[in-house]
Design an enzyme around this catalytic site. Structure first.
Site, mmCIF file in Angstrom:
data_model
loop_
_atom_site.group_PDB
_atom_site.id
_atom_site.type_symbol
_atom_site.label_atom_id
_atom_site.label_comp_id
_atom_site.label_asym_id
_atom_site.label_seq_id
_atom_site.Cartn_x
_atom_site.Cartn_y
_atom_site.Cartn_z
ATOM 1 N N SER A 38 50.112 30.349 49.185
ATOM 2 C CA SER A 38 50.716 31.049 48.047
ATOM 3 C C SER A 38 51.688 32.100 48.552
ATOM 4 C CB SER A 38 49.629 31.733 47.209
ATOM 5 O OG SER A 38 50.177 32.620 46.262
ATOM 6 N N TYR A 64 42.415 37.750 47.392
ATOM 7 C CA TYR A 64 43.154 36.495 47.243
ATOM 8 C C TYR A 64 44.271 36.417 48.275
ATOM 9 C CZ TYR A 64 45.930 32.799 45.036
ATOM 10 O OH TYR A 64 46.639 31.646 44.782
#
Length: 257
Positions: free
Chosen positions: A142, A154
């Site tokens: 990501s 994350y």
């Protein structure tokens, strides 16, 4: 290349985790269009069933963080197809929010959903890829793995996936196995976070689009095309890379630092 085939992948046997919805589904559909035999897994049995009703794919409902289930699925897929030529680690997600409220379990679960499952997937697939003289691994990371934004657990897990790609490319390269990461920017997927913002908070969404020079979020089809390319022989010289597919996005979220 949009949603059309054309990377010479016909006949390749590919495992994709998290392929029942969103980006994972788009990757599965792109690979089937390319002529691949595709096996995919996800936790949502209903969405997997719908996928299998519309495509000829091998599916299994499972949680990729559950010990042994992912490894069993890879072995099943290899047996079903008579081998494997590539894998795509697309399953992922995040648990918890800010540092002062996230629990240790939130951090552990986020790690396992992303970096942990990726390491286990590659370890399970490597013997099958070696058996055919090599293959390609694509890890879906990501923009959050290399541009700071909330939540930290994350971003840390996604950064670990990028490091896995660079390290495993070196470790497995002698076996003819290429490993690369793809880092999508914020994608506009029906029903997901940014699409809900577009419908429910149009002013805030309009402000967010200013993070993109073209004022348009990433289309998951654009990411799927890059994944297909990296699985193909056209990318034979690419290994250990992190390929951003983010339309030159700046901050990864409207709350970016």
């Amino acid at each position: 290349m949009g949603d059309t085939g054309g990377f010479g992948l016909a006949g390749r046997r590919i495992v994709v985790t998290g392929g029942s919805r969103g980006l994972g589904e788009r990757i599965v559909r792109r690979l089937v269009l390319e002529g691949c035999s595709v096996a995919t897994c996800a936790r949502d049995e209903e969405h997997l069933r719908r996928l299998a009703d519309s495509l000829e794919v091998f599916t299994r409902p499972l949680d990729v963080t559950t010990p042994e289930l992912l490894e069993e699925f890879v072995a099943e897929a290899a047996s079903e197809f008579g081998g494997l030529d590539g894998v795509v680690a697309c399953a992922g997600g995040s648990r918890g929010r800010a540092l002062d409220t996230a629990t240790p379990q939130d951090w552990t679960t986020t790690w396992e959903l992303n970096a942990g499952h990726t390491a286990r997937l590659v370890a399970a697939a490597a013997p099958h890829l070696r058996a055919v003289g090599g293959g390609s691994v694509v890890i879906v990371s990501s923009i959050s793995g290399w541009k700071p934004g909330p939540q930290a657990q994350y971003g840390a897990a996604k950064a670990a996936q990028i490091h896995l790609a660079t390290s495993l490319a070196r470790e497995l390269g002698a076996d003819g196995i290429r490993v690369n990461a793809v880092s999508p920017g914020s994608m506009l997927i029906p029903g997901k976070r940014w699409d809900r913002m577009r419908l429910e908070e149009p002013d805030r969404f309009a402000t967010f689009t200013q993070e993109f020079p073209g004022r348009r979020l990433v289309d998951p089809a654009e990411v799927a095309a890059v994944v297909a390319f990296l699985l193909s022989d056209a990318a034979s010289g690419i290994s250990g890379a992190n390929i951003p597919v983010d339309r030159a996005q700046n901050a990864p979220t409207p709350d970016g630092y």
